[in-house]
Write an enzyme that holds these catalytic residues in place. Sequence first.
Site, short mmCIF file in Angstrom:
data_model
loop_
_atom_site.label_atom_id
_atom_site.label_comp_id
_atom_site.label_asym_id
_atom_site.label_seq_id
_atom_site.Cartn_x
_atom_site.Cartn_y
_atom_site.Cartn_z
N CYS A 274 0.85 -1.34 0.08
CA CYS A 274 0.00 -0.02 0.06
C CYS A 274 0.72 1.41 -0.07
CB CYS A 274 -0.95 -0.03 1.32
SG CYS A 274 -2.17 -1.14 0.97
N1 LIG Z 1 -2.96 -6.15 1.92
C1 LIG Z 1 -3.23 -5.01 2.49
O1 LIG Z 1 -2.87 -4.79 3.56
C2 LIG Z 1 -4.29 -4.05 1.72
C3 LIG Z 1 -4.64 -3.09 2.36
C4 LIG Z 1 -5.74 -2.22 1.92
C5 LIG Z 1 -5.80 -2.48 0.41
N2 LIG Z 1 -5.34 -3.28 -0.04
C6 LIG Z 1 -5.48 -3.36 -1.55
O2 LIG Z 1 -6.45 -4.41 -1.95
C7 LIG Z 1 -6.25 -4.92 -3.23
C8 LIG Z 1 -6.11 -6.46 -2.98
O3 LIG Z 1 -4.64 -6.49 -2.07
P1 LIG Z 1 -4.19 -7.95 -1.46
O4 LIG Z 1 -3.11 -7.54 -0.42
O5 LIG Z 1 -5.53 -8.60 -0.99
O6 LIG Z 1 -3.75 -8.55 -2.42
P2 LIG Z 1 -3.33 -10.30 -2.80
O7 LIG Z 1 -2.38 -10.37 -3.83
O8 LIG Z 1 -3.26 -10.72 -1.51
O9 LIG Z 1 -4.62 -10.96 -3.48
C9 LIG Z 1 -5.16 -10.52 -4.51
C10 LIG Z 1 -5.85 -12.02 -5.04
O10 LIG Z 1 -6.48 -11.60 -6.44
C11 LIG Z 1 -6.40 -12.62 -7.02
N3 LIG Z 1 -6.41 -12.10 -8.50
C12 LIG Z 1 -5.65 -11.67 -9.31
N4 LIG Z 1 -6.32 -11.53 -10.47
C13 LIG Z 1 -7.68 -11.87 -10.27
C14 LIG Z 1 -8.54 -12.02 -11.40
N5 LIG Z 1 -8.47 -11.30 -12.58
N6 LIG Z 1 -9.54 -12.57 -11.07
C15 LIG Z 1 -9.80 -13.19 -9.71
N7 LIG Z 1 -8.66 -13.17 -8.71
C16 LIG Z 1 -7.57 -12.43 -9.30
C17 LIG Z 1 -4.89 -13.32 -6.85
O11 LIG Z 1 -4.79 -14.73 -7.21
C18 LIG Z 1 -4.87 -12.90 -5.32
O12 LIG Z 1 -5.53 -14.26 -4.57
C19 LIG Z 1 -5.14 -4.19 -3.75
O13 LIG Z 1 -5.78 -3.33 -4.47
C20 LIG Z 1 -4.30 -3.58 -2.49
O14 LIG Z 1 -3.65 -2.55 -2.79
C21 LIG Z 1 -4.30 -4.08 0.40
#
Ligand SMILES: NC(=O)c1ccc[n+]([C@@H]2O[C@H](COP(=O)([O-])OP(=O)(O)OC[C@H]3O[C@@H](n4cnc5c(N)ncnc54)[C@H](O)[C@@H]3O)[C@@H](O)[C@H]2O)c1
Length: 435
Positions: A274
């Site tokens: 992030c």
């Molecule tokens: N991790 C954090 O602490 C956090 C906090 C706030 C916001 N975010 C935001 O949330 C979003 C997700 O982050 P995350 O940390 O959960 O990522 P992550 O990589 O842990 O999870 C994302 C998931 O999406 C799946 N994926 C990718 N492409 C896909 C598709 N086309 N269809 C279906 N599934 C698909 C991946 O396989 C993965 O399991 C991002 O935009 C991130 O910036 C993350």
Amino acid sequence: MNYEEQLREKIASRAARVGVVGLGYVGLPLAVEFAKAGFHVTGIDVQQSKVDQLNLGQSYIQDIPTSVLEPLVKSGKITATTDFSAVKDLDTIDICVPTPLRKTKDPDMSYIVSACEEIAKYFHPGMLVILESTTYPGTTDELVLPMLEREALNVGKDFFLCFSPERVDPGNPKYQTSNIPKVVGGITPACTTLGALFYGQSLETVVPVASTKVAEMVKLLENTFRMINIGLVNEMALMCDRMGINVWEVIDAAATKPFGFMPFYPGPGLGGHCIPIDPFYLSWKTKQAGIEARFIELAGYINGQMPHFVVEKVQNALNDHSKALRGSHIHIMGMAYKKDIDDVRESPALDILLLLQQRGARVTYSDPFVPCIRLMDGGSMQASDAQEMAVAADCVVIVTDHSNTDYAAVVDRAKLIVDSRNALKKYSSEKVVRL
Ligand SMILES: NC(=O)c1ccc[n+]([C@@H]2O[C@H](COP(=O)([O-])OP(=O)(O)OC[C@H]3O[C@@H](n4cnc5c(N)ncnc54)[C@H](O)[C@@H]3O)[C@@H](O)[C@H]2O)c1
């Protein structure tokens, strides 16, 4: 009953079939909260391994214990699939796919686009879609809406679209998905109302805002605020170092002011999915509007210097002991980007490792949460035993201050320690060099 009334009733009675697309750090905890509230949840992910694990009730996310997930899976409250045709039977969808940066620091929207293309194939009237992935202001109405809207399917009437920023803080024992207030903004007032109603079933506090753009900007303000304040305090650390002042003592004393000051702490550099990334989504978008986001660029530059500063500290500390960095054994304690979690995305420890190797050092690392890392050259490195390495290494660098570490033993055994996190605050020893 019109679509809005039908959906309202389904949500309020928990009969709505809920979908979560992207089952990672954000999506899985969210799916669990919806299921706990009594909804039937279908998770969709492109990674077969995650889907398989989830369907066995096994958690792969540290904040979600298997003991919580397993009963929800066994009772049929959560199922997972890689097949987007499941969308046909869903009433709501939360999109939680990655939003990384390209090498050029431009937003990589490919995951959102590909998820929306798949959803659009099975999209039907009466659905509520909420984008949760962090992104630039305008994404929901400029990119997602045109992919879903079509003739005789109007937003706010036949389907509903919102943006709701995810604020989860992995590893935070006090604030988790359920008790972090949830901001939500819709394309139309009806969208916002339904989005707020939906989250209100499972989360403690919902904060409706006037539009998707406001909701998108909220997240970017929050993360830019952190990034810039960390940049400021990192610059303070560089200044204090030059002047022989203990920056940590300065911050602790400043934090006794009961108003108008909030402590941020310096460190080896920014990490995670992030803070180092999201502000560049904003600067990319504002550039198109002819405004340069100068605070963001400056903080990005200063924060990006911190791994180099840590390596310089190691080099100077060794020199003071008549040793050169080239050929020395440096042990990195902590590879995760912050304490008590297993996530190494964008971790500054990876940069420090590479910089040390480039300068001819022999590097090992330890981290109770990260047994193995992939190196930038395609190879891999296994974690070593921290205490053994404390004895063996010419210098230990504390990059991540995990809680369950016997720091007293490290201070006792190591020859030299560079502490980039003030983990050794309570130890005073000639061999400890602080940031
Ligand atoms: N991790 C954090 O602490 C956090 C906090 C706030 C916001 N975010 C935001 O949330 C979003 C997700 O982050 P995350 O940390 O959960 O990522 P992550 O990589 O842990 O999870 C994302 C998931 O999406 C799946 N994926 C990718 N492409 C896909 C598709 N086309 N269809 C279906 N599934 C698909 C991946 O396989 C993965 O399991 C991002 O935009 C991130 O910036 C993350």
